[in-house]
Enzyme design. Structure first.
Site, PDB file in Angstrom:
ATOM      1  N   ASN A   5       0.701  -1.062  -0.114  1.00 31.61           N
ATOM      2  CA  ASN A   5       0.057  -0.125  -0.022  1.00 31.61           C
ATOM      3  C   ASN A   5       0.862   1.318   0.044  1.00 31.61           C
ATOM      4  O   ASN A   5       1.399   1.349   0.994  1.00 31.61           O
ATOM      5  CB  ASN A   5      -1.075  -0.126   1.208  1.00 31.61           C
ATOM      6  CG  ASN A   5      -1.824   1.139   1.344  1.00 31.61           C
ATOM      7  OD1 ASN A   5      -1.792   1.949   0.508  1.00 31.61           O
ATOM      8  ND2 ASN A   5      -2.480   1.495   2.597  1.00 31.61           N
ATOM      9  N   TRP A   6       0.924   1.741  -1.173  1.00 32.99           N
ATOM     10  CA  TRP A   6       1.798   3.086  -1.484  1.00 32.99           C
ATOM     11  C   TRP A   6       1.215   4.213  -0.487  1.00 32.99           C
ATOM     12  O   TRP A   6       1.864   5.399  -0.496  1.00 32.99           O
ATOM     13  CB  TRP A   6       2.206   3.387  -2.760  1.00 32.99           C
ATOM     14  CG  TRP A   6       3.023   1.934  -3.281  1.00 32.99           C
ATOM     15  CD1 TRP A   6       3.605   0.943  -2.887  1.00 32.99           C
ATOM     16  CD2 TRP A   6       3.555   2.057  -4.612  1.00 32.99           C
ATOM     17  NE1 TRP A   6       4.236   0.087  -3.614  1.00 32.99           N
ATOM     18  CE2 TRP A   6       4.149   0.879  -4.845  1.00 32.99           C
ATOM     19  CE3 TRP A   6       3.378   3.126  -5.787  1.00 32.99           C
ATOM     20  CZ2 TRP A   6       4.667   0.538  -6.008  1.00 32.99           C
ATOM     21  CZ3 TRP A   6       4.174   2.462  -6.963  1.00 32.99           C
ATOM     22  CH2 TRP A   6       4.777   1.296  -7.186  1.00 32.99           C
ATOM     23  N   LYS A   7       0.117   4.353  -0.203  1.00 35.03           N
ATOM     24  CA  LYS A   7      -0.530   5.436   0.386  1.00 35.03           C
ATOM     25  C   LYS A   7      -0.451   6.615  -0.570  1.00 35.03           C
ATOM     26  O   LYS A   7      -0.294   6.365  -1.654  1.00 35.03           O
ATOM     27  CB  LYS A   7      -0.033   5.606   1.872  1.00 35.03           C
ATOM     28  CG  LYS A   7      -0.125   4.176   2.688  1.00 35.03           C
ATOM     29  CD  LYS A   7       0.014   4.518   4.139  1.00 35.03           C
ATOM     30  CE  LYS A   7      -0.363   3.024   4.791  1.00 35.03           C
ATOM     31  NZ  LYS A   7       0.002   3.294   6.257  1.00 35.03           N
ATOM     32  N   HIS A  90      -9.716   1.013   5.222  1.00 36.19           N
ATOM     33  CA  HIS A  90      -8.285   1.395   5.642  1.00 36.19           C
ATOM     34  C   HIS A  90      -8.536   2.306   7.084  1.00 36.19           C
ATOM     35  O   HIS A  90      -9.324   3.219   6.907  1.00 36.19           O
ATOM     36  CB  HIS A  90      -7.195   1.786   4.784  1.00 36.19           C
ATOM     37  CG  HIS A  90      -5.740   1.869   5.280  1.00 36.19           C
ATOM     38  ND1 HIS A  90      -5.396   2.631   6.220  1.00 36.19           N
ATOM     39  CD2 HIS A  90      -4.906   0.804   5.055  1.00 36.19           C
ATOM     40  CE1 HIS A  90      -4.306   2.565   6.548  1.00 36.19           C
ATOM     41  NE2 HIS A  90      -3.971   1.263   5.982  1.00 36.19           N
ATOM     42  N   GLU A  92      -6.863   4.877   8.241  1.00 37.66           N
ATOM     43  CA  GLU A  92      -6.619   6.065   7.674  1.00 37.66           C
ATOM     44  C   GLU A  92      -7.849   6.919   6.969  1.00 37.66           C
ATOM     45  O   GLU A  92      -8.207   7.842   7.463  1.00 37.66           O
ATOM     46  CB  GLU A  92      -5.503   6.255   6.834  1.00 37.66           C
ATOM     47  CG  GLU A  92      -4.099   6.047   7.721  1.00 37.66           C
ATOM     48  CD  GLU A  92      -2.881   5.541   6.887  1.00 37.66           C
ATOM     49  OE1 GLU A  92      -2.964   5.601   5.655  1.00 37.66           O
ATOM     50  OE2 GLU A  92      -1.844   4.974   7.505  1.00 37.66           O
ATOM     51  N   GLU A 160      -5.405  -4.963  10.606  1.00 37.82           N
ATOM     52  CA  GLU A 160      -4.399  -4.294  10.896  1.00 37.82           C
ATOM     53  C   GLU A 160      -4.684  -3.229  12.452  1.00 37.82           C
ATOM     54  O   GLU A 160      -5.340  -2.333  12.333  1.00 37.82           O
ATOM     55  CB  GLU A 160      -4.325  -3.178   9.712  1.00 37.82           C
ATOM     56  CG  GLU A 160      -4.169  -3.647   8.449  1.00 37.82           C
ATOM     57  CD  GLU A 160      -3.452  -2.458   7.422  1.00 37.82           C
ATOM     58  OE1 GLU A 160      -2.134  -3.042   6.994  1.00 37.82           O
ATOM     59  OE2 GLU A 160      -3.920  -1.462   7.261  1.00 37.82           O
ATOM     60  N   GLY A 166       2.302   2.243  10.500  1.00 42.85           N
ATOM     61  CA  GLY A 166       3.249   3.459  10.447  1.00 42.85           C
ATOM     62  C   GLY A 166       4.074   3.786  11.688  1.00 42.85           C
ATOM     63  O   GLY A 166       4.623   4.950  11.884  1.00 42.85           O
ATOM     64  N   SER A 206       3.379  -2.132  10.356  1.00 46.77           N
ATOM     65  CA  SER A 206       4.838  -2.015  10.648  1.00 46.77           C
ATOM     66  C   SER A 206       5.724  -3.362  10.328  1.00 46.77           C
ATOM     67  O   SER A 206       6.439  -3.595  10.943  1.00 46.77           O
ATOM     68  CB  SER A 206       5.197  -1.702  12.069  1.00 46.77           C
ATOM     69  OG  SER A 206       4.671  -0.039  12.049  1.00 46.77           O
ATOM     70  N   GLY A 227       2.749  -1.165   4.286  1.00 47.80           N
ATOM     71  CA  GLY A 227       2.932   0.298   4.199  1.00 47.80           C
ATOM     72  C   GLY A 227       4.152   0.714   3.745  1.00 47.80           C
ATOM     73  O   GLY A 227       4.652   0.672   2.939  1.00 47.80           O
ATOM     74  N   GLY A 228       4.741   1.279   4.678  1.00 47.40           N
ATOM     75  CA  GLY A 228       6.023   1.996   4.501  1.00 47.40           C
ATOM     76  C   GLY A 228       7.300   1.259   3.868  1.00 47.40           C
ATOM     77  O   GLY A 228       7.889   1.641   3.023  1.00 47.40           O
TER      78      GLY A 228
HETATM   79  P1  PGA Z   1       2.884   0.595   7.593  1.00 48.31           P
HETATM   80  O1  PGA Z   1       1.411   0.501   6.924  1.00 48.31           O
HETATM   81  O2  PGA Z   1       3.275  -0.917   7.091  1.00 48.31           O
HETATM   82  O3  PGA Z   1       3.627   1.610   7.071  1.00 48.31           O
HETATM   83  O4  PGA Z   1       2.506   0.427   9.009  1.00 48.31           O
HETATM   84  C1  PGA Z   1       0.460  -0.582   6.911  1.00 48.31           C
HETATM   85  C2  PGA Z   1      -1.023  -0.220   6.242  1.00 48.31           C
HETATM   86  O5  PGA Z   1      -1.343   0.767   6.592  1.00 48.31           O
HETATM   87  O6  PGA Z   1      -1.421  -0.896   5.411  1.00 48.31           O
END
Ligand code: PGA
Length: 248
Positions: A5-7, A90, A92, A160, A166, A206, A227-228
């Site tokens: 997930n590149w956000k 998600h 977020e 999650e 994050g 993470s 994500g990251g």
């Molecule tokens: P993260 O994000 O790996 O940066 O913690 C995961 C996600 O939000 O899908």
């Protein structure tokens, strides 16, 4: 399955550079589904670059209406000919864009209707975790997200925990395995055992090349939503490679 997930990261040219850097390596691994989810604006160019490879494409969000006066939104129909997967619910989106269980449910219904494969995200917040309410919160999110959905098709779930996203503070493999087991049991109750057994449930929060094995070695965990670490080609490749080795 490993989904990246590149956000809200990468311009179109950065996205194409990133996918070029991981394309060949990812394509060689055939026992893991690899999904990359760039921003909407890069779906077409990234899609072009992975054409003919085993890499799959996903979007990060979708609106539930088919078309119409919804300025700035993207419909399931628009996505259906661009990509195969779509992340829905998600944390977020729930946190910053007020997405409720009801909205998430509508989005899942709309995505399934046009053949998009949803990656439904659920997970508890820190205060809910600390109050010992994880099981209750996750069960309720699952129930409301899937309300009135008779057939799950190809739904993927990502557990999650919000406090792990994050933050560099992941859950332990054991914790994640327990909650994912609970999600599977609840799915069996809401649908049936066969559907629950075959459904892919990922851990997210993470995940890095350093802790991948801890999660993937757990019996209930079928992969990760990253994500990251998915923004670094070598790290993302390492996560997919390790998963491939463990699941062989
Ligand atoms: P993260 O994000 O790996 O940066 O913690 C995961 C996600 O939000 O899908």
């Amino acid at each position: 399955m490993i989904a990246g997930n590149w956000k809200m990261n990468t311009t179109v040219s950065e996205a194409t550079e990133l996918v070029k850097a991981m394309r060949a390596g990812l394509d060689q691994i055939d026992n893991v589904d690899k999904v990359i989810c760039p921003p909407f604006i890069s779906l077409a160019s990234v899609g072009e670059l992975i054409k003919g490879s085993s890499i799959k494409l996903g979007a990060q969000n979708v609106y539930f209406a088919e078309k119409g006066a919804y300025t700035g939104e993207i419909s399931p129909l628009m996505l259906a000919d661009q990509c195969e997967f779509v992340i829905i619910g998600h944390s977020e989106r729930r946190q910053y864009f007020n997405e409720t269980g009801e909205i998430v449910n509508k989005k899942i219904v709309a995505a399934l209707k046009v053949g998009l494969k949803p990656i439904l995200c659920i997970g508890e917040r820190l205060e809910e975790n600390e109050a010992g309410r994880t099981e209750e919160v996750v069960s309720e999110q699952l129930r409301s997200s899937l309300a009135e959905i008779a057939y799950l098709n190809s739904l993927v779930i990502a557990y999650e925990p919000v406090w792990a996203i994050g933050t560099g503070r992941s859950a332990t493999g054991k914790q994640a395995n327990e909650i994912i087991g609970l999600i599977r049991r609840n799915t069996a109750k809401l649908y049936d055992k066969e559907i629950a057994r075959n459904m892919r449930i990922l851990y997210g929060g993470s995940v890095t090349a350093d802790n991948t094995a801890e999660f993937i070695n757990q019996p209930e965990i079928d992969g990760a939503l990253v994500g990251g670490a998915s923004l670094k080609a070598t790290e993302f490749l390492s996560i997919v490679r390790q998963t491939s080795e463990i699941k062989k």
